[in-house]
Design a protein around this motif. Structure first.
Motif, PDB file in Angstrom:
ATOM      1  N   PRO A   1      25.259  -1.638 -13.746  1.00 14.72           N
ATOM      2  CA  PRO A   1      25.066  -1.878 -12.308  1.00 14.72           C
ATOM      3  C   PRO A   1      25.002  -3.369 -11.980  1.00 14.72           C
ATOM      4  CG  PRO A   1      22.976  -1.309 -13.331  1.00 14.72           C
ATOM      5  CD  PRO A   1      24.020  -1.178 -14.400  1.00 14.72           C
ATOM      6  N   GLY A   2      25.216  -3.658 -10.695  1.00 19.73           N
ATOM      7  CA  GLY A   2      25.034  -5.029 -10.219  1.00 19.73           C
ATOM      8  C   GLY A   2      23.630  -5.271  -9.724  1.00 19.73           C
ATOM      9  N   LEU A   3      22.881  -4.173  -9.505  1.00 18.05           N
ATOM     10  CA  LEU A   3      21.495  -4.266  -9.038  1.00 18.05           C
ATOM     11  C   LEU A   3      20.717  -3.090  -9.591  1.00 18.05           C
ATOM     12  CD1 LEU A   3      19.344  -5.574  -7.124  1.00 18.05           C
ATOM     13  CD2 LEU A   3      20.144  -3.983  -5.366  1.00 18.05           C
ATOM     14  N   LEU A   4      19.508  -3.363 -10.081  1.00 17.82           N
ATOM     15  CA  LEU A   4      18.617  -2.325 -10.613  1.00 17.82           C
ATOM     16  C   LEU A   4      17.344  -2.299  -9.788  1.00 17.82           C
ATOM     17  CD1 LEU A   4      17.703  -0.245 -12.760  1.00 17.82           C
ATOM     18  CD2 LEU A   4      16.898  -2.190 -14.146  1.00 17.82           C
ATOM     19  N   VAL A   5      16.990  -1.117  -9.300  1.00 17.48           N
ATOM     20  CA  VAL A   5      15.757  -0.912  -8.542  1.00 17.48           C
ATOM     21  C   VAL A   5      14.873   0.049  -9.327  1.00 17.48           C
ATOM     22  CG1 VAL A   5      14.733  -0.131  -6.377  1.00 17.48           C
ATOM     23  CG2 VAL A   5      16.956  -1.280  -6.359  1.00 17.48           C
ATOM     24  N   VAL A   6      13.634  -0.334  -9.584  1.00 16.51           N
ATOM     25  CA  VAL A   6      12.692   0.491 -10.340  1.00 16.51           C
ATOM     26  C   VAL A   6      11.497   0.810  -9.446  1.00 16.51           C
ATOM     27  CG1 VAL A   6      11.198   0.640 -12.358  1.00 16.51           C
ATOM     28  CG2 VAL A   6      13.399  -0.541 -12.514  1.00 16.51           C
TER      29      VAL A   6
ATOM     30  N   GLU B   1       0.823  -1.198   0.000  1.00 17.22           N
ATOM     31  CA  GLU B   1       0.000   0.000   0.000  1.00 17.22           C
ATOM     32  C   GLU B   1       0.866   1.262   0.000  1.00 17.22           C
ATOM     33  OE1 GLU B   1      -2.591  -0.181   3.295  1.00 17.22           O
ATOM     34  OE2 GLU B   1      -3.818  -1.811   2.497  1.00 17.22           O
ATOM     35  N   PRO B   2       0.322   2.384  -0.441  1.00 16.11           N
ATOM     36  CA  PRO B   2       1.092   3.638  -0.402  1.00 16.11           C
ATOM     37  C   PRO B   2       1.463   4.007   1.030  1.00 16.11           C
ATOM     38  CG  PRO B   2      -0.857   3.863  -1.807  1.00 16.11           C
ATOM     39  CD  PRO B   2      -0.983   2.548  -1.112  1.00 16.11           C
ATOM     40  N   GLY B   3       2.713   4.409   1.221  1.00 19.21           N
ATOM     41  CA  GLY B   3       3.155   4.851   2.530  1.00 19.21           C
ATOM     42  C   GLY B   3       3.600   3.758   3.475  1.00 19.21           C
ATOM     43  N   VAL B   4       3.580   2.497   3.035  1.00 21.18           N
ATOM     44  CA  VAL B   4       3.947   1.411   3.939  1.00 21.18           C
ATOM     45  C   VAL B   4       5.455   1.324   4.127  1.00 21.18           C
ATOM     46  CG1 VAL B   4       4.172  -0.435   2.229  1.00 21.18           C
ATOM     47  CG2 VAL B   4       3.323  -0.972   4.519  1.00 21.18           C
ATOM     48  N   GLY B   5       6.233   1.862   3.177  1.00 21.04           N
ATOM     49  CA  GLY B   5       7.685   1.864   3.324  1.00 21.04           C
ATOM     50  C   GLY B   5       8.432   1.086   2.265  1.00 21.04           C
ATOM     51  N   LYS B   6       7.816   0.874   1.115  1.00 18.88           N
ATOM     52  CA  LYS B   6       8.464   0.094   0.044  1.00 18.88           C
ATOM     53  C   LYS B   6       9.734   0.790  -0.447  1.00 18.88           C
ATOM     54  CE  LYS B   6       4.910   0.237  -2.694  1.00 18.88           C
ATOM     55  NZ  LYS B   6       4.064   1.102  -1.847  1.00 18.88           N
ATOM     56  N   SER B   7       9.631   2.090  -0.727  1.00 17.78           N
ATOM     57  CA  SER B   7      10.781   2.829  -1.241  1.00 17.78           C
ATOM     58  C   SER B   7      11.891   2.894  -0.196  1.00 17.78           C
ATOM     59  CB  SER B   7      10.356   4.246  -1.656  1.00 17.78           C
ATOM     60  OG  SER B   7       9.358   4.204  -2.659  1.00 17.78           O
ATOM     61  N   THR B   8      11.525   3.066   1.064  1.00 21.49           N
ATOM     62  CA  THR B   8      12.526   3.112   2.132  1.00 21.49           C
ATOM     63  C   THR B   8      13.253   1.785   2.252  1.00 21.49           C
ATOM     64  OG1 THR B   8      11.128   4.699   3.313  1.00 21.49           O
ATOM     65  CG2 THR B   8      12.871   3.627   4.566  1.00 21.49           C
ATOM     66  N   LEU B   9      12.503   0.681   2.151  1.00 22.68           N
ATOM     67  CA  LEU B   9      13.114  -0.638   2.242  1.00 22.68           C
ATOM     68  C   LEU B   9      14.079  -0.878   1.091  1.00 22.68           C
ATOM     69  CD1 LEU B   9      13.313  -3.506   3.448  1.00 22.68           C
ATOM     70  CD2 LEU B   9      11.322  -4.105   2.063  1.00 22.68           C
ATOM     71  N   LEU B  10      13.672  -0.560  -0.133  1.00 24.24           N
ATOM     72  CA  LEU B  10      14.531  -0.828  -1.285  1.00 24.24           C
ATOM     73  C   LEU B  10      15.716   0.126  -1.347  1.00 24.24           C
ATOM     74  CD1 LEU B  10      12.059  -1.824  -4.130  1.00 24.24           C
ATOM     75  CD2 LEU B  10      13.335  -3.244  -2.530  1.00 24.24           C
TER      76      LEU B  10
ATOM     77  N   LYS C   1      17.357 -11.029 -17.722  1.00 24.68           N
ATOM     78  CA  LYS C   1      17.829 -12.340 -18.154  1.00 24.68           C
ATOM     79  C   LYS C   1      19.049 -12.213 -19.076  1.00 24.68           C
ATOM     80  CE  LYS C   1      14.292 -14.005 -15.997  1.00 24.68           C
ATOM     81  NZ  LYS C   1      14.473 -14.500 -14.623  1.00 24.68           N
ATOM     82  N   ASP C   2      19.062 -11.188 -19.909  1.00 22.49           N
ATOM     83  CA  ASP C   2      20.167 -11.021 -20.864  1.00 22.49           C
ATOM     84  C   ASP C   2      21.460 -10.607 -20.169  1.00 22.49           C
ATOM     85  OD1 ASP C   2      21.213 -10.791 -23.624  1.00 22.49           O
ATOM     86  OD2 ASP C   2      21.347  -8.653 -23.116  1.00 22.49           O
ATOM     87  N   ARG C   3      21.347  -9.771 -19.125  1.00 23.29           N
ATOM     88  CA  ARG C   3      22.537  -9.254 -18.440  1.00 23.29           C
ATOM     89  C   ARG C   3      22.847  -9.988 -17.140  1.00 23.29           C
ATOM     90  NH1 ARG C   3      23.226  -3.877 -20.256  1.00 23.29           N
ATOM     91  NH2 ARG C   3      22.379  -3.777 -22.396  1.00 23.29           N
ATOM     92  N   ALA C   4      22.024 -10.976 -16.770  1.00 24.37           N
ATOM     93  CA  ALA C   4      22.155 -11.628 -15.454  1.00 24.37           C
ATOM     94  C   ALA C   4      22.113 -10.576 -14.349  1.00 24.37           C
ATOM     95  CB  ALA C   4      23.423 -12.468 -15.367  1.00 24.37           C
ATOM     96  N   LEU C   5      21.194  -9.629 -14.495  1.00 22.09           N
ATOM     97  CA  LEU C   5      21.095  -8.471 -13.615  1.00 22.09           C
ATOM     98  C   LEU C   5      19.882  -8.632 -12.695  1.00 22.09           C
ATOM     99  CD1 LEU C   5      21.778  -5.511 -12.784  1.00 22.09           C
ATOM    100  CD2 LEU C   5      20.316  -4.780 -14.711  1.00 22.09           C
ATOM    101  N   PRO C   6      20.069  -8.677 -11.387  1.00 20.36           N
ATOM    102  CA  PRO C   6      18.907  -8.707 -10.484  1.00 20.36           C
ATOM    103  C   PRO C   6      18.140  -7.391 -10.556  1.00 20.36           C
ATOM    104  CG  PRO C   6      20.926  -9.366  -9.342  1.00 20.36           C
ATOM    105  CD  PRO C   6      21.339  -8.778 -10.652  1.00 20.36           C
ATOM    106  N   VAL C   7      16.820  -7.489 -10.664  1.00 25.17           N
ATOM    107  CA  VAL C   7      15.962  -6.312 -10.789  1.00 25.17           C
ATOM    108  C   VAL C   7      14.894  -6.367  -9.703  1.00 25.17           C
ATOM    109  CG1 VAL C   7      14.368  -5.038 -12.263  1.00 25.17           C
ATOM    110  CG2 VAL C   7      16.353  -6.169 -13.274  1.00 25.17           C
ATOM    111  N   LEU C   8      14.754  -5.269  -8.982  1.00 29.31           N
ATOM    112  CA  LEU C   8      13.717  -5.131  -7.965  1.00 29.31           C
ATOM    113  C   LEU C   8      12.692  -4.123  -8.445  1.00 29.31           C
ATOM    114  CD1 LEU C   8      15.917  -4.947  -4.724  1.00 29.31           C
ATOM    115  CD2 LEU C   8      14.959  -6.962  -5.833  1.00 29.31           C
ATOM    116  N   LEU C   9      11.445  -4.544  -8.560  1.00 22.51           N
ATOM    117  CA  LEU C   9      10.364  -3.687  -9.040  1.00 22.51           C
ATOM    118  C   LEU C   9       9.406  -3.373  -7.898  1.00 22.51           C
ATOM    119  CD1 LEU C   9       9.407  -5.579 -12.338  1.00 22.51           C
ATOM    120  CD2 LEU C   9      11.077  -3.733 -12.068  1.00 22.51           C
ATOM    121  N   VAL C  10       8.970  -2.132  -7.823  1.00 24.23           N
ATOM    122  CA  VAL C  10       7.929  -1.740  -6.873  1.00 24.23           C
ATOM    123  C   VAL C  10       6.598  -1.762  -7.612  1.00 24.23           C
ATOM    124  CG1 VAL C  10       7.037   0.135  -5.444  1.00 24.23           C
ATOM    125  CG2 VAL C  10       9.480  -0.366  -5.469  1.00 24.23           C
TER     126      VAL C  10
END
Length: 376
Positions: free
Chosen positions: A87-92, A17-26, A125-134
């Motif tokens: 990057p070694g990690l991508l956060v969106v 939910e909005p405001g729960v802290g997703k952006s802060t956690l990531l 998958k192409d770059r073997a790059l971990p991606v975190l999506l919100v």
């Protein structure tokens, strides 16, 4: 939560939910990744400006030279940043704010979300790059966007929490690389978000002596046993229809337990208000709390107290019988670790940990008869 770490090329969807802290956690995750020299981190925000994210990172202490920030809403621009930074990690943050120039649709629409997610999955998958999506959630609490979004990603996590409590729970819904029934506990504080390795203390209010109207049980959240204190208050009602107020428990099950308690346990409740709640904002839906609710209400009505080192487990049936519940040994081991020495459990529960004084209760009447013995 992920079964040991991020798998190269894995796409993780974090919804809440909005405001729960997703952006802060990531933001904390991105900082930890960069700080441990796992490669640079690229944090892409489509909902905030770069300055806003920078201010939050400074407030929570999540600033590192290996962290890169981009405020973009075009998925092709994001891919360009990935080519430049490697990057070694991508956060969106978040997938609903990105759009693809090849798709004629508004950002956040079903077609755009599907196209953007598919492009990011292919990139991972192409770059073997971990991606975190919100991801956003709807009013009903489900993940917004097409259902195919959950099928495209490798891991789906739900971040939950009450606005009036600092506790946050991270639950696994889907995980192709590990267990999906793990639960992570976090606490939202002034400096950001911190993990809570032992959350049972948040749901207990320990006393040196017993207090009328309280009982402790052990709930299982995923694979994690957590001790929960159930509190009850019984008072004379001036109303023709007495009040029944419940917080943190299943109101239908509490109503059933009250009816069984009055009919099978001999506790008069028909002209009394009954309030039942859990401590610390914990929500318990499983039937293991039935016996704790019954004893909390009974002791509140009789103004007697259970021993402070007693834990109770059991499901209460309509005939007044106390039924077996799963994972009794793990539940009792957690109670023993936290200093509880006595337990009321249903029959046929198998082996129990050494060091506990265990009493078997077959029905609600037997549990009520044990109250005097336990106090002694």
């Amino acid at each position: 939560m992920l079964g040991g770490g991020l798998v190269p090329g894995a796409v993780v969807l974090l919804a809440g939910e909005p405001g729960v802290g997703k952006s802060t956690l990531l933001l904390e995750v991105a900082y930890q990744w960069a700080r441990r020299a796992n490669g640079p981190t690229l944090y892409v925000t489509g909902e905030e400006s770069a300055g806003q994210v920078r201010l939050r990172a400074e407030r929570t202490g999540n600033v590192d030279p290996g962290m890169f920030l981009a405020a973009e809403s075009d998925v092709s621009a994001v891919m360009g940043h990935v080519d430049d930074i490697k990057p070694g990690l991508l956060v969106v943050d978040s997938v609903q704010t990105l759009s693809s120039p090849d798709v004629d649709s508004t950002p956040g629409g079903v077609t755009q979300v599907r196209a953007v997610t598919a492009a990011l999955v292919a990139l991972a998958k192409d770059r073997a790059l971990p991606v975190l999506l919100v991801g956003h959630v709807t009013k009903e609490g489900s993940i917004a966007g097409p259902r195919v979004l959950e099928h495209l990603v490798d891991v789906v996590l739900l971040f939950e929490g009450d606005r009036h409590s600092s506790l946050r729970m991270l639950r696994g819904v889907k995980n192709r690389f590990g267990p999906a029934d793990e639960v992570g506990c976090f606490e939202l504080v002034d400096r950001g978000i911190v993990d809570v390795p032992d959350p049972s203390g948040l749901f207990l209010n320990r006393h040196d002596v017993g207090v009328p109207g309280t009982a402790v049980t052990v709930a299982m959240d995923g694979k994690r046993p957590m001790l929960v204190e159930v509190q009850a208050l019984v008072a004379s009602s001036p109303l023709n229809t007495p009040r029944r107020a419940v917080s943190g428990l299943d109101s239908a099950r509490v109503a059933m337990v009250l009816a069984v308690l009055e009919r099978r346990g001999g506790v008069r409740l028909g002209d009394r208000d009954v309030f039942a709640a859990t401590v610390g904002g914990m929500k318990v839906a499983e039937p293991v709390a039935d016996l704790a609710v019954a004893l909390a209400v009974a002791t509140a009505a009789k103004d007697v107290a259970l021993p402070p080192d007693l834990v109770v487990l059991g499901e209460v049936g309509l005939a007044g019988e106390v039924r077996r519940v799963g994972g009794v040994r793990a539940r009792l081991a957690e109670a023993l670790r936290l200093g509880f020495t006595k337990a009321l459990i249903p029959p046929d529960c198998g082996d129990v940990p050494d060091g506990l004084q265990v009493r078997i209760v077959r029905d609600l009447g037997s549990a009520m008869n044990n109250l005097q013995v336990l106090r002694e």
